[in-house]
Scaffold this active site. Structure first.
Site, PDB file in Angstrom:
ATOM      1  N   SER A  45      36.013  37.977  37.223  1.00 25.16           N
ATOM      2  CA  SER A  45      35.467  39.321  37.057  1.00 25.16           C
ATOM      3  C   SER A  45      36.480  40.417  37.346  1.00 25.16           C
ATOM      4  O   SER A  45      36.347  41.533  36.832  1.00 25.16           O
ATOM      5  CB  SER A  45      34.252  39.499  37.971  1.00 25.16           C
ATOM      6  OG  SER A  45      34.582  39.185  39.321  1.00 25.16           O
ATOM      7  N   HIS A 252      33.615  45.102  43.557  1.00 27.30           N
ATOM      8  CA  HIS A 252      34.513  44.971  42.414  1.00 27.30           C
ATOM      9  C   HIS A 252      35.186  46.316  42.131  1.00 27.30           C
ATOM     10  O   HIS A 252      34.640  47.370  42.469  1.00 27.30           O
ATOM     11  CB  HIS A 252      33.743  44.512  41.170  1.00 27.30           C
ATOM     12  CG  HIS A 252      33.393  43.062  41.186  1.00 27.30           C
ATOM     13  ND1 HIS A 252      32.269  42.582  41.827  1.00 27.30           N
ATOM     14  CD2 HIS A 252      34.019  41.971  40.660  1.00 27.30           C
ATOM     15  CE1 HIS A 252      32.220  41.263  41.687  1.00 27.30           C
ATOM     16  NE2 HIS A 252      33.263  40.874  40.994  1.00 27.30           N
TER      17      HIS A 252
END
Length: 270
Positions: A45, A252
């Site tokens: 990711s 993230h």
């Protein structure tokens, strides 16, 4: 030192451009320098761009986006071919099974982030958010033990496969940022002890990845410096904190983290 010279940089060096300009004109020489350049972006990711938004619906759960650093690099450098197979949630086994098809003898550049999911960092964060500090630190230590005992062998499988399929490529293995600025602006949430333990685990993971990359002759590129001052609890974070409305994006990089953090690191390493 990497066994692979940066072909993109070499192809576009002033010497080659000067020679090409004499024969074809400066514009044609620049185009010729890139004409056969192939770039493949692999990983999890942190490569696909989860957290940056603007996801390509065709990528499904992989959550690839044009705001991710591989797509930004490709847009800036216009390689002849660009294959973006990174996928959110990918572990080393997923890279081996699902992402390597575009690699071939003509691939010039490969970038990859992988290892965090193998080490269980999603579960680490869940434990640290929902349980006690002692449980958090215990889970962190379990992840570090996995990094020591098992992850190197898993990384070797991926790196060997890349080397076998794309023997001429420059391979840039990119690490993970530290999540937290200690003694920062956060007044709730995790304890300082938990934040420190998580940062230490990120350093531990990065050190293991860097060692395996170096042993394979690949280039390891750290993003820790680029993200310093932009961690969670800083005044200008490039990482999402816990987001209950969109939990997968938690921890993230944001779009700014890709453009301001990861992209310059890849550009300097490629």
């Amino acid at each position: 030192m990497s066994k692979r010279m940066p072909r993109f940089a070499a192809l576009t060096s002033s010497l080659l451009l000067a020679a090409g300009a004499a024969l074809f004109g400066a514009g044609q020489a620049s185009a010729a320098a890139q004409a056969d350049f192939g770039y493949v972006a692999l990983g999890d990711s942190y490569s696909s761009g989860l957290g940056a938004g603007g996801y390509d619906t065709a990528s499904g759960d992989c959550k690839r986006t044009t705001r991710a650093y591989p797509a930004l690099w490709a847009a800036a450098h216009a390689p002849q071919t660009f294959s973006f197979t990174a996928c959110s949630g990918a572990r080393t086994g997923d890279v081996l099974a699902n992402q390597l098809a575009p690699l071939n003898s003509g691939t010039d550049l490969v970038s990859i982030t992988v290892g965090g999911n193998d080490a269980g960092f999603s579960d680490v964060m869940t434990t640290c958010v929902l349980q006690s500090e002692s449980s958090c630190i215990t889970r962190v230590n379990q992840a570090k033990a996995y990094v020591d005992s098992t992850l190197p062998g898993q990384l070797d499988k991926v790196y060997n496969a890349i080397d076998s399929r794309a023997p001429a490529a420059r391979v840039v293995v990119i690490g993970y940022p530290r999540f937290y600025k200690l003694a920062g602006t956060c007044t709730t949430g995790l304890t300082e002890g938990e934040r420190s333990a998580i940062n230490g685990a990120a350093d531990h993971l990065n050190a293991a990845i860097a060692k395996r990359a170096a042993d394979h002759g690949f280039t390891y590129a750290s993003v820790v410096g680029a993200f310093t001052g932009h961690e969670i609890c800083s005044g200008s974070p490039w990482l999402h904190s816990l987001n209950w409305l969109n939990v997968p994006e938690s921890y993230h990089p944001t779009a700014a983290g890709h453009s301001g953090g990861y992209l310059p690191v890849l550009t300097n390493a490629a």
